[in-house]
Design a protein around this motif. Sequence first.
Motif, mmCIF file in Angstrom:
data_model
loop_
_atom_site.group_PDB
_atom_site.id
_atom_site.type_symbol
_atom_site.label_atom_id
_atom_site.label_comp_id
_atom_site.label_asym_id
_atom_site.label_seq_id
_atom_site.Cartn_x
_atom_site.Cartn_y
_atom_site.Cartn_z
ATOM 1 N N ALA A 208 0.853 -1.186 0.000
ATOM 2 C CA ALA A 208 0.000 0.000 0.000
ATOM 3 C C ALA A 208 0.885 1.231 0.000
ATOM 4 O O ALA A 208 2.004 1.193 0.493
ATOM 5 C CB ALA A 208 -0.887 -0.017 1.225
ATOM 6 N N ARG A 209 0.412 2.285 -0.612
ATOM 7 C CA ARG A 209 1.209 3.512 -0.666
ATOM 8 C C ARG A 209 0.437 4.645 -0.022
ATOM 9 O O ARG A 209 -0.778 4.592 0.122
ATOM 10 C CB ARG A 209 1.491 3.892 -2.111
ATOM 11 C CG ARG A 209 2.086 2.774 -2.913
ATOM 12 C CD ARG A 209 2.842 3.301 -4.107
ATOM 13 N NE ARG A 209 3.254 2.214 -4.977
ATOM 14 C CZ ARG A 209 4.313 1.455 -4.758
ATOM 15 N NH1 ARG A 209 5.078 1.647 -3.688
ATOM 16 N NH2 ARG A 209 4.619 0.479 -5.577
ATOM 17 N N ASN A 210 1.180 5.686 0.306
ATOM 18 C CA ASN A 210 0.493 6.878 0.781
ATOM 19 C C ASN A 210 -0.289 7.489 -0.368
ATOM 20 O O ASN A 210 0.150 7.459 -1.509
ATOM 21 C CB ASN A 210 1.497 7.901 1.320
ATOM 22 C CG ASN A 210 1.943 7.504 2.717
ATOM 23 O OD1 ASN A 210 1.277 6.710 3.385
ATOM 24 N ND2 ASN A 210 3.072 8.032 3.143
ATOM 25 N N VAL A 211 -1.427 8.006 -0.048
ATOM 26 C CA VAL A 211 -2.294 8.517 -1.106
ATOM 27 C C VAL A 211 -2.726 9.941 -0.771
ATOM 28 O O VAL A 211 -2.692 10.356 0.389
ATOM 29 C CB VAL A 211 -3.557 7.637 -1.248
ATOM 30 C CG1 VAL A 211 -3.204 6.318 -1.895
ATOM 31 C CG2 VAL A 211 -4.225 7.435 0.101
ATOM 32 N N THR A 212 -3.108 10.649 -1.790
ATOM 33 C CA THR A 212 -3.677 11.981 -1.568
ATOM 34 C C THR A 212 -5.176 11.867 -1.811
ATOM 35 O O THR A 212 -5.600 11.309 -2.827
ATOM 36 C CB THR A 212 -3.102 12.999 -2.579
ATOM 37 O OG1 THR A 212 -1.703 12.736 -2.678
ATOM 38 C CG2 THR A 212 -3.353 14.417 -2.142
ATOM 39 N N LEU A 213 -5.941 12.384 -0.894
ATOM 40 C CA LEU A 213 -7.387 12.286 -1.046
ATOM 41 C C LEU A 213 -7.877 13.323 -2.049
ATOM 42 O O LEU A 213 -7.288 14.388 -2.214
ATOM 43 C CB LEU A 213 -8.073 12.487 0.305
ATOM 44 C CG LEU A 213 -7.764 11.375 1.318
ATOM 45 C CD1 LEU A 213 -8.444 11.659 2.645
ATOM 46 C CD2 LEU A 213 -8.201 10.020 0.772
ATOM 47 N N ARG A 214 -8.969 12.977 -2.695
ATOM 48 C CA ARG A 214 -9.539 13.883 -3.705
ATOM 49 C C ARG A 214 -10.087 15.148 -3.056
ATOM 50 O O ARG A 214 -10.610 15.110 -1.942
ATOM 51 C CB ARG A 214 -10.672 13.174 -4.434
ATOM 52 C CG ARG A 214 -10.108 12.167 -5.398
ATOM 53 C CD ARG A 214 -11.208 11.412 -6.108
ATOM 54 N NE ARG A 214 -10.570 10.568 -7.116
ATOM 55 C CZ ARG A 214 -11.077 9.428 -7.551
ATOM 56 N NH1 ARG A 214 -12.225 8.986 -7.082
ATOM 57 N NH2 ARG A 214 -10.434 8.735 -8.453
ATOM 58 N N ASP A 215 -10.025 16.201 -3.812
ATOM 59 C CA ASP A 215 -10.603 17.445 -3.357
ATOM 60 C C ASP A 215 -12.127 17.336 -3.392
ATOM 61 O O ASP A 215 -12.695 16.640 -4.239
ATOM 62 C CB ASP A 215 -10.145 18.576 -4.275
ATOM 63 C CG ASP A 215 -10.523 19.913 -3.686
ATOM 64 O OD1 ASP A 215 -9.848 20.315 -2.726
ATOM 65 O OD2 ASP A 215 -11.512 20.525 -4.158
ATOM 66 N N ARG A 216 -12.734 18.037 -2.477
ATOM 67 C CA ARG A 216 -14.177 17.978 -2.383
ATOM 68 C C ARG A 216 -14.867 18.335 -3.705
ATOM 69 O O ARG A 216 -15.927 17.800 -4.027
ATOM 70 C CB ARG A 216 -14.609 18.945 -1.285
ATOM 71 C CG ARG A 216 -16.040 18.770 -0.974
ATOM 72 C CD ARG A 216 -16.508 19.524 0.209
ATOM 73 N NE ARG A 216 -17.957 19.372 0.177
ATOM 74 C CZ ARG A 216 -18.794 19.809 1.056
ATOM 75 N NH1 ARG A 216 -18.331 20.446 2.090
ATOM 76 N NH2 ARG A 216 -20.065 19.614 0.935
ATOM 77 N N SER A 217 -14.261 19.221 -4.453
ATOM 78 C CA SER A 217 -14.907 19.639 -5.704
ATOM 79 C C SER A 217 -14.952 18.491 -6.721
ATOM 80 O O SER A 217 -15.702 18.540 -7.698
ATOM 81 C CB SER A 217 -14.170 20.837 -6.294
ATOM 82 O OG SER A 217 -12.805 20.497 -6.473
ATOM 83 N N ASP A 218 -14.161 17.439 -6.476
ATOM 84 C CA ASP A 218 -14.176 16.290 -7.394
ATOM 85 C C ASP A 218 -15.095 15.163 -6.927
ATOM 86 O O ASP A 218 -15.179 14.123 -7.572
ATOM 87 C CB ASP A 218 -12.749 15.720 -7.543
ATOM 88 C CG ASP A 218 -11.818 16.721 -8.203
ATOM 89 O OD1 ASP A 218 -12.302 17.474 -9.074
ATOM 90 O OD2 ASP A 218 -10.634 16.779 -7.826
ATOM 91 N N TRP A 219 -15.736 15.351 -5.795
ATOM 92 C CA TRP A 219 -16.600 14.277 -5.282
ATOM 93 C C TRP A 219 -17.754 13.993 -6.221
ATOM 94 O O TRP A 219 -18.397 14.914 -6.726
ATOM 95 C CB TRP A 219 -17.171 14.658 -3.907
ATOM 96 C CG TRP A 219 -16.207 14.529 -2.789
ATOM 97 C CD1 TRP A 219 -14.945 14.022 -2.831
ATOM 98 C CD2 TRP A 219 -16.435 14.943 -1.433
ATOM 99 N NE1 TRP A 219 -14.373 14.085 -1.575
ATOM 100 C CE2 TRP A 219 -15.259 14.643 -0.706
ATOM 101 C CE3 TRP A 219 -17.511 15.524 -0.759
ATOM 102 C CZ2 TRP A 219 -15.129 14.916 0.650
ATOM 103 C CZ3 TRP A 219 -17.392 15.801 0.592
ATOM 104 C CH2 TRP A 219 -16.200 15.486 1.291
ATOM 105 N N LYS A 220 -18.014 12.704 -6.416
ATOM 106 C CA LYS A 220 -19.160 12.307 -7.231
ATOM 107 C C LYS A 220 -20.285 11.734 -6.371
ATOM 108 O O LYS A 220 -21.447 11.798 -6.725
ATOM 109 C CB LYS A 220 -18.736 11.216 -8.232
ATOM 110 C CG LYS A 220 -17.734 11.689 -9.265
ATOM 111 C CD LYS A 220 -17.633 10.644 -10.388
ATOM 112 C CE LYS A 220 -16.393 10.782 -11.232
ATOM 113 N NZ LYS A 220 -15.248 10.030 -10.721
ATOM 114 N N ILE A 221 -19.928 11.104 -5.260
ATOM 115 C CA ILE A 221 -20.930 10.424 -4.425
ATOM 116 C C ILE A 221 -21.169 11.228 -3.148
ATOM 117 O O ILE A 221 -22.302 11.549 -2.787
ATOM 118 C CB ILE A 221 -20.448 9.002 -4.063
ATOM 119 C CG1 ILE A 221 -20.204 8.178 -5.334
ATOM 120 C CG2 ILE A 221 -21.476 8.315 -3.169
ATOM 121 C CD1 ILE A 221 -19.589 6.816 -5.075
ATOM 122 N N LEU A 222 -20.077 11.549 -2.472
ATOM 123 C CA LEU A 222 -20.205 12.284 -1.214
ATOM 124 C C LEU A 222 -20.747 13.686 -1.489
ATOM 125 O O LEU A 222 -20.440 14.290 -2.509
ATOM 126 C CB LEU A 222 -18.843 12.376 -0.524
ATOM 127 C CG LEU A 222 -18.219 11.042 -0.137
ATOM 128 C CD1 LEU A 222 -16.801 11.250 0.391
ATOM 129 C CD2 LEU A 222 -19.074 10.338 0.912
#
Lengths: 740, 154
Positions: A208-222
């Motif tokens: 597993a690698r460190n990841v960057t979470l998506r910006d809120r403006s890219d949310w499709k479900i949340l």
Amino acid sequence: MSRIGKIARRTFLFGAIAVTGGAAFGYYKMVETPPNPLLPDTGAALNAYVIIDTSGITIVAPRAEMGQGVQTTLAALVAEELDVTLDQITVIHGPPAKAYFNQALLGNAIPVIEYQRKPWVHDAAEFVGNAAKFLNLQVTGGSTSTRDAYVKMREAGAQARQMLIEAAAKRLNVAANSLRTEAGTVIAADGTTIPYTDLATDAAALPARNVTLRDRSDWKILGTSQPRTDMVAKSTGTATYGVDVRLPDMRFATVKMNPKRSGMRGFDASEALLMEGVEKIIDLGDGVAVVATNTWLAMQAADAITFDWEDATYPADTEAQFAIIEQAFNGEPNSTARDEGDVESVPAAITAEYRVPFLAHATMEPMTTTALFTGSALELWSPNQGPILVRDWCAKAVGLEPEQVTVHTTLMGGGFGRRGEYDFAVLAARVAREMPDTPVQVTWSREEDMRHDFYRPAAIARLSGTVQDGKAVMLSADVAAPSCSHQAMERWLGRSMGGPDTELVAGVYDQPYAIPNYRVRGYKADLDVPVGFWRSVGASYGGFFFDSFIDEMAHAAGRDPLEFRLDLITPEHAPSAKVLEAVRDMSNWNSPLPSGVGRGVAFSYSFGTPVAQVIEVRDTGRGIKIENVWIACDPGVALDPHNIRAQMMGGCIYGLSAAIHGEITHTDGEVDQFNFPDYDGLRMASCPKIEVNVLENALHISGVGEPGTPPAAPALANALFSLTKQRPRSLPLWRDYSFV
Amino acid sequence: MARTLTINGTAHAVDLPDNVPLLWVLRDALHLTGTKYGCGVAACGACTVHIDGEAVRSCQVALGDVWGAVTTIEGIGTPDAVAVVQQAWIDHQVAQCGYCQSGQIMQAAALLAQNVAPTDDDIDEAMNGNLCRCGTYPRIRAAIHDAAKKLQEA
Ligand code: FES
Ligand code: FES
């Protein structure tokens, strides 16, 4: 870890999900991540939240689904980053395991008033929360589920996605960054599409690698309302609750325990033994179980048993119990959770005493658990909020090790805090021990459920205050009640936890009001009527005490009650002021009141979420009708607006039901209420129209399951005052007002 | 004495004493668990089923007294083929814990069968016996109005 792995495996098999040959993805980032419960000691990729096998994608949502929609929201956190749609996944509760500890629950225990927390204190709270994993706090409660999962579960989804991309890159021999993902597939630049289910085994072998979470403006479900994953099943009678578990050759049982919550001297079951369908009567020492071919036959037989119960250890009637609560004021305070300025230096202009009764949870599904004991193993199907507690205490009760116990958490027909206890599971385990190799479902009658609850504590508050130039300059509040935190911790951890209990004064000491002289003291009543966590806990009464008294002060100051609150809150906590302004506008607060109509406002900050409510009542001539409720809340980030609105409505209705109808009283050591005719709630005709607005000005994400409850009782009481000029200072309200 | 009940169009032989309530025949003998126990005293409506189309509290009807064909929540629709009223429940995302909803839906279905356009007062009257501790009433009301509209269009 292999035994936990085995337990997990069986859990999934029960859910008709075969993990064998599948893969589970790891979530590593936290230092010393507890072992992943989903796989045995294979040493391959560890994983706590995502399972993919050839048949599909499963997400573990390790919080109890009691109706609050938590499984959908938690699954959406993973799905958002994993790039799967909610209709592609199966959501399960998962096994009891340290990996699922609730960090936010304990983080809340740090003694700093939440709305005043600076960012570093917020971080410190998260850190303290790590201790939850050592205390095995895999518990659903404190409106902490989304708060706890908000980063963790998105990261788990992102990491799993990254591993799947890398596996695809290897297979296609292309660069990982030339691949994209969509709806459960990896897609290459040339259009080649590989489903996750084909990649799972390869991916699981990758780090597993460190990841960057998506910006809120890219949310499709949340951030948008999602159809709940359990909605079709719950609308077609196909959802499996605790009482719906059916196993081959299963028996149906019920229990009768001492309604005085004490021991049993003896019983006579001679008549019951002869009754139809009865197979076995089990002496549990402190009560009796009847095992039969049908739950109703078991309940009938249980009613035919006569008992010689030992007396209650607490004072036998409600009056004597309140006398003990009152006496607590004569002792030393258990806490002085807020002490600003010097309240003693300002003479009190208004004083008042408020009282609230004990309350039952009254979940629609009564307490139940199904158990199968084989001598070397115990398997439980239990609708519960704390699976590790259930596992460990049931193991102890039947003389097994925790590793020999499997807990399947079923759907639950309401929880409201009641299912954070484990008494119902232990009773089933004890019954099962007496009938090895035969599964037995133990279901309590409604009467047993109502009379063997861990009640919301009764409480008394003494308040005094002073207003000057239209503002509150002094507020002193003393609250006395038995401590549900101390009692629950003793039951959960098996040892008593003394010390200050800020839950005693929740809803009173932690309110964002700029009052220069503001003191709150808690007094712990030495009363052992069984009490426990009830939706919004201390704030359920603290909100009523505090906000009602603020209303009294507003009227004493001759001010508009909403503006009076706003003046005091604005300098202290801007997001709280905003929810008050929102209900002012939604309710058209400044419009003139028609005759025969009363309007009340209340505000309460609890579990990190400020909530304001305006209630309008009308005198119909046949009684008072609650016509309209306007609610504004601020959970920081609105992950699922529809679900948040539903929780706010439900929390308000639960609070109004209790305010009007709810009371548990005692006579001769026994609870006087038996069933819904004695302990009713709002119904279709008495339920008001409700409008909810969800704001997002608060700094941090917070929960929504409980904060809708505290302002309900005071908003109604303040509306009744507006209508009748009589100030309600004790609950339930049906005693003094008649409702339609 | 064994009796035969017609439930959701199928005949079921039941060998239980005559005084066992229909609720417990359905749940424990026939494993039709969609119908729920909430109170056992006609105070919550969780156990509501239809007998010859009429909504009844199955906790109050003894096996020996069942006078007609029984329909339970499992009989009005399935996850793959939901009834109009169930679709309205899904569209409005009515359920929270969902435990009361089988009873709510069966009560609403009986109302809609008799009254094609129920008013708010009609809904209050028909639904008042069905308790929901989660507080889903506002969405139940909306779903009933919606289902009525869809049924009229159909
Ligand atoms: S169980 Fe029949 S009305 Fe409650
Ligand atoms: S949805 Fe939970 S009782 Fe109605």
